[in-house]
Design a protein around this motif. Structure first.
Motif, PDB file in Angstrom:
ATOM      1  N   LYS A  64      50.628  36.945  43.985  1.00 33.09           N
ATOM      2  CA  LYS A  64      49.072  38.213  44.039  1.00 33.09           C
ATOM      3  C   LYS A  64      49.538  39.156  46.077  1.00 33.09           C
ATOM      4  O   LYS A  64      50.261  38.322  46.396  1.00 33.09           O
ATOM      5  CB  LYS A  64      47.786  37.843  43.468  1.00 33.09           C
ATOM      6  CG  LYS A  64      47.454  38.015  42.578  1.00 33.09           C
ATOM      7  CD  LYS A  64      45.897  37.359  42.877  1.00 33.09           C
ATOM      8  CE  LYS A  64      45.049  36.856  41.883  1.00 33.09           C
ATOM      9  NZ  LYS A  64      45.878  35.369  41.095  1.00 33.09           N
TER      10      LYS A  64
ATOM     11  N   ASP B  84      47.670  44.829  38.834  1.00 35.69           N
ATOM     12  CA  ASP B  84      46.388  45.076  38.593  1.00 35.69           C
ATOM     13  C   ASP B  84      45.593  45.482  37.753  1.00 35.69           C
ATOM     14  O   ASP B  84      44.267  45.032  36.943  1.00 35.69           O
ATOM     15  CB  ASP B  84      45.711  45.607  40.513  1.00 35.69           C
ATOM     16  CG  ASP B  84      45.874  44.763  41.900  1.00 35.69           C
ATOM     17  OD1 ASP B  84      46.827  44.104  41.407  1.00 35.69           O
ATOM     18  OD2 ASP B  84      45.835  45.765  42.020  1.00 35.69           O
TER      19      ASP B  84
ATOM     20  N   GLN C  59      44.068  38.945  31.996  1.00 30.83           N
ATOM     21  CA  GLN C  59      45.197  37.466  31.647  1.00 30.83           C
ATOM     22  C   GLN C  59      45.362  37.366  33.962  1.00 30.83           C
ATOM     23  O   GLN C  59      44.793  37.844  34.595  1.00 30.83           O
ATOM     24  CB  GLN C  59      46.601  38.104  31.986  1.00 30.83           C
ATOM     25  CG  GLN C  59      46.554  38.332  30.257  1.00 30.83           C
ATOM     26  CD  GLN C  59      48.233  39.054  29.336  1.00 30.83           C
ATOM     27  OE1 GLN C  59      49.206  38.406  29.606  1.00 30.83           O
ATOM     28  NE2 GLN C  59      47.835  39.994  29.413  1.00 30.83           N
ATOM     29  N   ASN C  60      46.106  36.194  34.564  1.00 32.06           N
ATOM     30  CA  ASN C  60      46.199  36.126  35.640  1.00 32.06           C
ATOM     31  C   ASN C  60      47.613  36.246  36.258  1.00 32.06           C
ATOM     32  O   ASN C  60      48.273  35.751  34.918  1.00 32.06           O
ATOM     33  CB  ASN C  60      45.474  34.859  35.528  1.00 32.06           C
ATOM     34  CG  ASN C  60      43.982  34.657  35.777  1.00 32.06           C
ATOM     35  OD1 ASN C  60      43.442  35.351  36.206  1.00 32.06           O
ATOM     36  ND2 ASN C  60      43.337  33.364  34.947  1.00 32.06           N
TER      37      ASN C  60
ATOM     38  N   THR D  16      45.653  42.837  35.203  1.00 29.68           N
ATOM     39  CA  THR D  16      44.845  41.305  34.908  1.00 29.68           C
ATOM     40  C   THR D  16      42.797  41.818  35.139  1.00 29.68           C
ATOM     41  O   THR D  16      42.608  41.082  34.457  1.00 29.68           O
ATOM     42  CB  THR D  16      44.671  41.326  36.672  1.00 29.68           C
ATOM     43  OG1 THR D  16      44.764  41.921  37.214  1.00 29.68           O
ATOM     44  CG2 THR D  16      46.126  40.276  36.886  1.00 29.68           C
TER      45      THR D  16
END
Ligand code: FAD
Ligand code: MLT
Ligand code: ZN
Length: 463
Positions: free
Chosen positions: A275, A262, A270-271, A265
């Motif tokens: 998740k 987390d 960045q993705n 991101t």
């Protein structure tokens, strides 16, 4: 004995005026990567040759000035930062960057200490060879620094730490003598293996000026997966199974906490492709032989069937694999952007990790209830960065010591790969046995009786 200005004159005579920095020009060398340690050096000397390093060291020794060797200044233990006395001289290796030879047959690289890791890796790759040291700082860390810290990183599982890759070494000793053992030998039992004295001793016994490194074949195929796991127990089961099924091809088995992902991101844009889990693994295997992808797919299927994995993605391309690695390699940067952490670099036997995490968590909930954790690292090596965020500065030492106490109870190390530098020297002194203290001092005194090299680092100064 020379005073500070006499020493500056001597150093200018040795390396030339432009290669002795003073005043504001020293700024980038006087502070560490995390901006945690700040020094006030007399000057920064940037020799261009081993002979210049040798003469600079001899001049400092004559003047009684402490010397702080420096490579890429990416170390995480404050080992390359001088003290505030204004008398210490930084010897920076950043002009000695030559890659003298890559030998694809003998699979060796002869490089100068200031060569940047990524540059050496790129040169080896051109010859279809790999220098298997991989870490997020590889674009800045230099060979001498990697050797001096015995750096780890994400390839240790398969290839060992930097020590395992050093075949030959050239070192300048604290009195200026040059020990030159630039041998390309895989086998050499002729007497004491003297180079070991300088690997992992963080510039306290000698200054590395050049090295012969062992290369390995560049794997032609790689499989990289990011996998969500329900808990650490499942991660260890998956690790054990992967060792049986993929064996020596397994090169990285990295742990990332959900909170850590987390942070990445949130702070780096960045993705993440998956998740919502508490824990993730980033696993990589490499091979010269085909069939790796199929083996990785089978491994993943088993992981789902056994309940060791709840989600996962196997990279479809080199670019996708790189994007997964980028998430892992951005953890330190993201942690810094989120306010930094009390860093730990612990290792315990892998079978103890679950218990250590539980006990450290219980300790924290009692002593620092507002703390947030950024736990990640090299699970396959039993090495975690148990980084504690959101702790008041006044409590930092107490938290640090309490984590180390848990680790010590389980037969662990308080520095798996980053070294002691100045950051951990007091904790080492607290936890080491009298015999370890005694032997450490005897080695330091034998090689550097006047305490010229990197004073205050690694070896406690007052016991
Ligand atoms: P420096 O920081 O310049 O120096 C480190 C120590 O070595 C100091 O004590 C210094 O005095 C001494 N030294 C430097 N050059 C010489 C020389 N030529 N001769 C003698 N002594 C010398 N480390 C890991 O082990 N694993 C990781 O995964 C990892 N990831 C990192 C990720 C990030 C983002 C960052 C910033 C750091 C990371 N590190 C990691 C820490 C760091 O990159 C390593 O410790 C590296 O080996 C330091 O190399 P350097 O050239 O920057 O050394
Ligand atoms: C890593 O594994 O990424 C590092 O050792 C860096 C860190 O501890 O921050
Ligand atoms: Zn690490």
């Amino acid at each position: 004995m020379r005073d500070g200005s006499g020493l500056l004159d001597d150093l200018r005579d040795i390396v030339g005026d432009c290669a002795v920095l003073i005043g504001a020009d020293m700024a980038a060398y006087a502070t560490d990567w995390r901006d945690l340690f700040h020094g006030t050096p007399l000057c920064v000397v940037r020799p261009a040759t081993t002979d210049e390093v040798s003469k600079s060291v001899a001049a400092c020794a004559l003047a009684g000035a402490g010397i702080v060797p420096q490579g890429g200044n990416t170390g995480l233990a404050g080992g390359a930062t001088p003290d505030l006395s204004g008398t210490q001289v930084i010897i920076a290796l950043d002009r000695m960057t030559a890659i003298r030879r890559i030998d694809p047959v003998g699979m060796t690289a002869l490089v100068e200490a200031g060569a940047i890791l990524k540059t050496v890796k790129d040169a080896a790759e051109e010859e279809n060879r790999l220098l298997p040291i991989s870490l997020a700082a590889e674009g800045s860390a230099r060979i001498g620094g990697l050797i001096a810290t015995n750096a780890g990183g994400v390839d240790v599982l398969r290839y060992g730490m930097t020590r395992a890759l050093v075949l030959g070494l050239e070192v300048v000793l604290p009195d200026g003598q040059i020990l030159s053992r630039l041998r390309h030998l895989r086998k050499d039992n002729a007497g004491y293996d003297l180079k070991q004295l300088f690997i992992g001793t963080e510039g306290t016994l000698g200054i590395v000026t050049a090295a012969v490194l062992r290369l390995v074949p560049l794997p032609r195929h790689r499989a990289t997966a990011l996998i969500a796991v329900p808990d650490i127990g499942a991660a260890i089961q998956l690790y054990t199974h992967a060792q049986s099924e993929i064996g020596e091809a397994l090169s990285a088995f990295e742990l990332i906490s959900g909170a850590g992902l987390d942070l990445v991101t949130a702070h780096t844009g960045q993705n993440a492709p998956i998740k919502g889990a508490d824990w993730y693994l980033l696993i990589e295997a490499g091979s010269s032989l085909p069939g790796l992808r199929e083996a990785a797919e089978t491994l993943l299927e088993t992981a789902f069937t056994e309940g060791w994995a709840t989600d996962g993605v196997l990279a479809e391309s080199g670019a996708q694999a790189d994007a997964l690695w980028s998430l892992r390699e951005s953890l330190t940067e993201a942690e810094g952007k989120a306010g930094g952490a009390i860093k730990h670099d612990i290792s315990v036997p892998i079978t103890e990790i679950d218990t250590v995490l539980r006990e450290a968590g219980e300790m924290l909930s009692r002593t620092a209830p507002d703390a947030r954790l950024n736990v990640f690292g090299h699970l396959g090596d039993g090495n975690l960065h148990y980084n504690v965020m959101n702790v008041p500065k006044a409590d930092a030492h107490r938290v640090n010591a309490a984590v180390h106490d848990v680790v010590a109870r389980h037969g662990g190390s308080i520095s798996a790969e980053h070294g002691l530098g100045q950051y951990r020297v007091a904790e080492w002194a607290r936890l080491a046995s009298p015999t370890e203290h005694d032997l450490t001092h005897r080695i330091k005194d034998a090689l550097d009786p006047r305490g010229i090299l990197n004073p205050g680092k690694v070896v406690p100064q007052h016991d």
